[in-house]
Design an enzyme around this catalytic site. Structure first.
Site, PDB file in Angstrom:
ATOM      1  N   ASP A   7     -12.956  16.679 -28.770  1.00 48.26           N
ATOM      2  CA  ASP A   7     -13.622  17.191 -29.967  1.00 48.26           C
ATOM      3  C   ASP A   7     -12.820  18.399 -30.452  1.00 48.26           C
ATOM      4  O   ASP A   7     -11.715  18.675 -29.942  1.00 48.26           O
ATOM      5  CB  ASP A   7     -15.115  17.493 -29.697  1.00 48.26           C
ATOM      6  CG  ASP A   7     -15.326  18.770 -28.894  1.00 48.26           C
ATOM      7  OD1 ASP A   7     -14.341  19.370 -28.413  1.00 48.26           O
ATOM      8  OD2 ASP A   7     -16.498  19.171 -28.743  1.00 48.26           O
ATOM      9  N   HIS A   8     -13.372  19.143 -31.413  1.00 52.09           N
ATOM     10  CA  HIS A   8     -12.642  20.285 -31.969  1.00 52.09           C
ATOM     11  C   HIS A   8     -12.365  21.352 -30.905  1.00 52.09           C
ATOM     12  O   HIS A   8     -11.340  22.017 -30.960  1.00 52.09           O
ATOM     13  CB  HIS A   8     -13.416  20.881 -33.151  1.00 52.09           C
ATOM     14  CG  HIS A   8     -14.829  21.234 -32.813  1.00 52.09           C
ATOM     15  ND1 HIS A   8     -15.789  20.257 -32.599  1.00 52.09           N
ATOM     16  CD2 HIS A   8     -15.457  22.416 -32.625  1.00 52.09           C
ATOM     17  CE1 HIS A   8     -16.945  20.840 -32.304  1.00 52.09           C
ATOM     18  NE2 HIS A   8     -16.767  22.146 -32.312  1.00 52.09           N
ATOM     19  N   CYS A  64     -13.127  18.928 -24.349  1.00 48.70           N
ATOM     20  CA  CYS A  64     -14.004  19.571 -25.333  1.00 48.70           C
ATOM     21  C   CYS A  64     -13.932  21.069 -25.044  1.00 48.70           C
ATOM     22  O   CYS A  64     -12.992  21.510 -24.379  1.00 48.70           O
ATOM     23  CB  CYS A  64     -15.421  18.989 -25.305  1.00 48.70           C
ATOM     24  SG  CYS A  64     -16.399  19.329 -23.830  1.00 48.70           S
ATOM     25  N   THR A  66     -15.898  23.098 -23.184  1.00 49.64           N
ATOM     26  CA  THR A  66     -16.088  23.369 -21.751  1.00 49.64           C
ATOM     27  C   THR A  66     -15.596  22.238 -20.861  1.00 49.64           C
ATOM     28  O   THR A  66     -15.444  22.429 -19.659  1.00 49.64           O
ATOM     29  CB  THR A  66     -17.587  23.552 -21.443  1.00 49.64           C
ATOM     30  OG1 THR A  66     -18.263  22.347 -21.842  1.00 49.64           O
ATOM     31  CG2 THR A  66     -18.171  24.748 -22.178  1.00 49.64           C
ATOM     32  N   GLY A  67     -15.463  21.049 -21.428  1.00 49.39           N
ATOM     33  CA  GLY A  67     -15.189  19.838 -20.639  1.00 49.39           C
ATOM     34  C   GLY A  67     -16.478  19.191 -20.154  1.00 49.39           C
ATOM     35  O   GLY A  67     -16.466  18.061 -19.656  1.00 49.39           O
ATOM     36  N   HIS A  97     -10.826  10.761  -3.465  1.00 51.41           N
ATOM     37  CA  HIS A  97     -12.130  10.427  -2.888  1.00 51.41           C
ATOM     38  C   HIS A  97     -13.083   9.730  -3.854  1.00 51.41           C
ATOM     39  O   HIS A  97     -13.934   8.970  -3.411  1.00 51.41           O
ATOM     40  CB  HIS A  97     -12.811  11.692  -2.354  1.00 51.41           C
ATOM     41  CG  HIS A  97     -12.187  12.217  -1.100  1.00 51.41           C
ATOM     42  ND1 HIS A  97     -12.699  13.274  -0.386  1.00 51.41           N
ATOM     43  CD2 HIS A  97     -11.070  11.817  -0.435  1.00 51.41           C
ATOM     44  CE1 HIS A  97     -11.929  13.505   0.676  1.00 51.41           C
ATOM     45  NE2 HIS A  97     -10.921  12.649   0.658  1.00 51.41           N
ATOM     46  N   ASN A  98     -12.992  10.035  -5.151  1.00 50.40           N
ATOM     47  CA  ASN A  98     -13.962   9.473  -6.114  1.00 50.40           C
ATOM     48  C   ASN A  98     -13.356   8.383  -6.990  1.00 50.40           C
ATOM     49  O   ASN A  98     -14.060   7.815  -7.817  1.00 50.40           O
ATOM     50  CB  ASN A  98     -14.523  10.566  -7.044  1.00 50.40           C
ATOM     51  CG  ASN A  98     -14.951  11.827  -6.341  1.00 50.40           C
ATOM     52  OD1 ASN A  98     -14.556  12.927  -6.709  1.00 50.40           O
ATOM     53  ND2 ASN A  98     -15.754  11.676  -5.300  1.00 50.40           N
ATOM     54  N   ARG A 108     -11.550  25.665 -23.840  1.00 49.02           N
ATOM     55  CA  ARG A 108     -11.889  27.083 -23.871  1.00 49.02           C
ATOM     56  C   ARG A 108     -12.022  27.642 -22.460  1.00 49.02           C
ATOM     57  O   ARG A 108     -12.465  28.773 -22.291  1.00 49.02           O
ATOM     58  CB  ARG A 108     -13.196  27.274 -24.649  1.00 49.02           C
ATOM     59  CG  ARG A 108     -13.092  26.832 -26.106  1.00 49.02           C
ATOM     60  CD  ARG A 108     -14.456  26.797 -26.800  1.00 49.02           C
ATOM     61  NE  ARG A 108     -14.312  26.279 -28.163  1.00 49.02           N
ATOM     62  CZ  ARG A 108     -15.331  25.758 -28.851  1.00 49.02           C
ATOM     63  NH1 ARG A 108     -16.540  25.693 -28.326  1.00 49.02           N
ATOM     64  NH2 ARG A 108     -15.124  25.300 -30.074  1.00 49.02           N
ATOM     65  N   ARG A 131     -13.642   4.677   3.565  1.00 49.45           N
ATOM     66  CA  ARG A 131     -15.066   5.045   3.492  1.00 49.45           C
ATOM     67  C   ARG A 131     -15.474   5.469   2.085  1.00 49.45           C
ATOM     68  O   ARG A 131     -16.653   5.381   1.717  1.00 49.45           O
ATOM     69  CB  ARG A 131     -15.382   6.161   4.491  1.00 49.45           C
ATOM     70  CG  ARG A 131     -14.753   7.502   4.151  1.00 49.45           C
ATOM     71  CD  ARG A 131     -14.945   8.519   5.265  1.00 49.45           C
ATOM     72  NE  ARG A 131     -14.460   9.840   4.923  1.00 49.45           N
ATOM     73  CZ  ARG A 131     -13.180  10.198   4.914  1.00 49.45           C
ATOM     74  NH1 ARG A 131     -12.246   9.311   5.193  1.00 49.45           N
ATOM     75  NH2 ARG A 131     -12.825  11.434   4.621  1.00 49.45           N
ATOM     76  N   HIS A 132     -14.499   5.910   1.302  1.00 49.54           N
ATOM     77  CA  HIS A 132     -14.821   6.365  -0.058  1.00 49.54           C
ATOM     78  C   HIS A 132     -15.192   5.208  -0.977  1.00 49.54           C
ATOM     79  O   HIS A 132     -15.936   5.388  -1.937  1.00 49.54           O
ATOM     80  CB  HIS A 132     -13.657   7.170  -0.633  1.00 49.54           C
ATOM     81  CG  HIS A 132     -13.326   8.355   0.218  1.00 49.54           C
ATOM     82  ND1 HIS A 132     -14.189   9.410   0.385  1.00 49.54           N
ATOM     83  CD2 HIS A 132     -12.248   8.621   0.998  1.00 49.54           C
ATOM     84  CE1 HIS A 132     -13.657  10.291   1.213  1.00 49.54           C
ATOM     85  NE2 HIS A 132     -12.476   9.834   1.602  1.00 49.54           N
ATOM     86  N   ARG A 135     -18.861   4.616  -1.076  1.00 51.11           N
ATOM     87  CA  ARG A 135     -19.582   5.610  -1.882  1.00 51.11           C
ATOM     88  C   ARG A 135     -19.437   5.322  -3.374  1.00 51.11           C
ATOM     89  O   ARG A 135     -20.382   5.496  -4.153  1.00 51.11           O
ATOM     90  CB  ARG A 135     -19.079   7.010  -1.519  1.00 51.11           C
ATOM     91  CG  ARG A 135     -19.428   7.340  -0.075  1.00 51.11           C
ATOM     92  CD  ARG A 135     -18.600   8.431   0.528  1.00 51.11           C
ATOM     93  NE  ARG A 135     -18.949   8.587   1.951  1.00 51.11           N
ATOM     94  CZ  ARG A 135     -18.227   9.302   2.811  1.00 51.11           C
ATOM     95  NH1 ARG A 135     -17.138   9.918   2.411  1.00 51.11           N
ATOM     96  NH2 ARG A 135     -18.594   9.381   4.069  1.00 51.11           N
TER      97      ARG A 135
HETATM   98  C1  RB5 Z   1     -18.439  22.588 -29.348  1.00 53.48           C
HETATM   99  O1  RB5 Z   1     -18.679  23.827 -29.927  1.00 53.48           O
HETATM  100  C2  RB5 Z   1     -18.759  22.612 -27.859  1.00 53.48           C
HETATM  101  O2  RB5 Z   1     -20.137  22.690 -27.683  1.00 53.48           O
HETATM  102  C3  RB5 Z   1     -18.202  21.393 -27.183  1.00 53.48           C
HETATM  103  O3  RB5 Z   1     -16.834  21.372 -27.382  1.00 53.48           O
HETATM  104  C4  RB5 Z   1     -18.383  21.325 -25.685  1.00 53.48           C
HETATM  105  O4  RB5 Z   1     -18.019  22.531 -25.081  1.00 53.48           O
HETATM  106  C5  RB5 Z   1     -19.668  20.810 -25.197  1.00 53.48           C
HETATM  107  O5  RB5 Z   1     -19.902  20.649 -24.002  1.00 53.48           O
END
Ligand code: RB5
Length: 148
Positions: A7-8, A64, A66-67, A97-98, A108, A131-132, A135
């Protein structure tokens, strides 16, 4: 083929990842977004991840702010095991493992230098199995509505 989506909040990081993959000769498909204008991450996560579960791409890399939001959306796509990572150990072990098939990062949260290290270790590390696998199978059972 790597599926890329952002996203942005993750747009600039995605562009840096594209340049990095270009330099390494790794093929990718960009599912957007294509500018820093505000967009909703869920649709992009879905489009990008469907390219993985549909077999067009091997893994997804999603960004994004925060991811986290994009990883939550990605994990709703059946067959996707998305890991939101901001450290090297997690990016490596989520493959070992996953058997994670989507790496999510926050534009950010992580700097470009670290993000590219996470991309490299994520793409280069093979699933350990053993073993993974049991799971992973249990995660799929939950996805199918089974009670463990
Ligand atoms: C967008 O402002 C922000 O909320 C998005 O990129 C993300 O961090 C959401 O989890």
């Amino acid at each position: 083929m790597i599926a890329l989506g952002a996203d942005h909040g993750g747009y600039e990081l995605k562009e840096a990842i594209k340049k990095h993959l270009d330099e390494k000769g790794i093929a990718y498909k960009d599912f957007g977004t294509y500018s820093s204008d505000s967009v909703d991450y869920a649709k992009i996560a879905q489009k990008t991840c469907l390219a993985v579960t549909g077999g067009e791409c091997d893994k997804a890399i999603l960004c994004c702010g925060t991811g986290i939001g994009i990883s939550m959306a990605a994990n709703k796509v059946k067959g996707i095991r998305a890991a939101c990572c901001s450290d090297y150990f997690s990016a490596k072990y989520t493959r070992l493992h996953n058997d994670a098939n989507a790496l999510c990062m926050g534009g950010r949260v992580v700097g470009v230098g670290l993000a590219l290290e996470l991309v490299d270790v994520f793409l280069e590390t093979e699933f350990e199995g053993g073993r993974h696998q049991r799971r992973i199978d249990q995660i799929a059972q939950i996805e199918n509505g089974e009670i463990l």
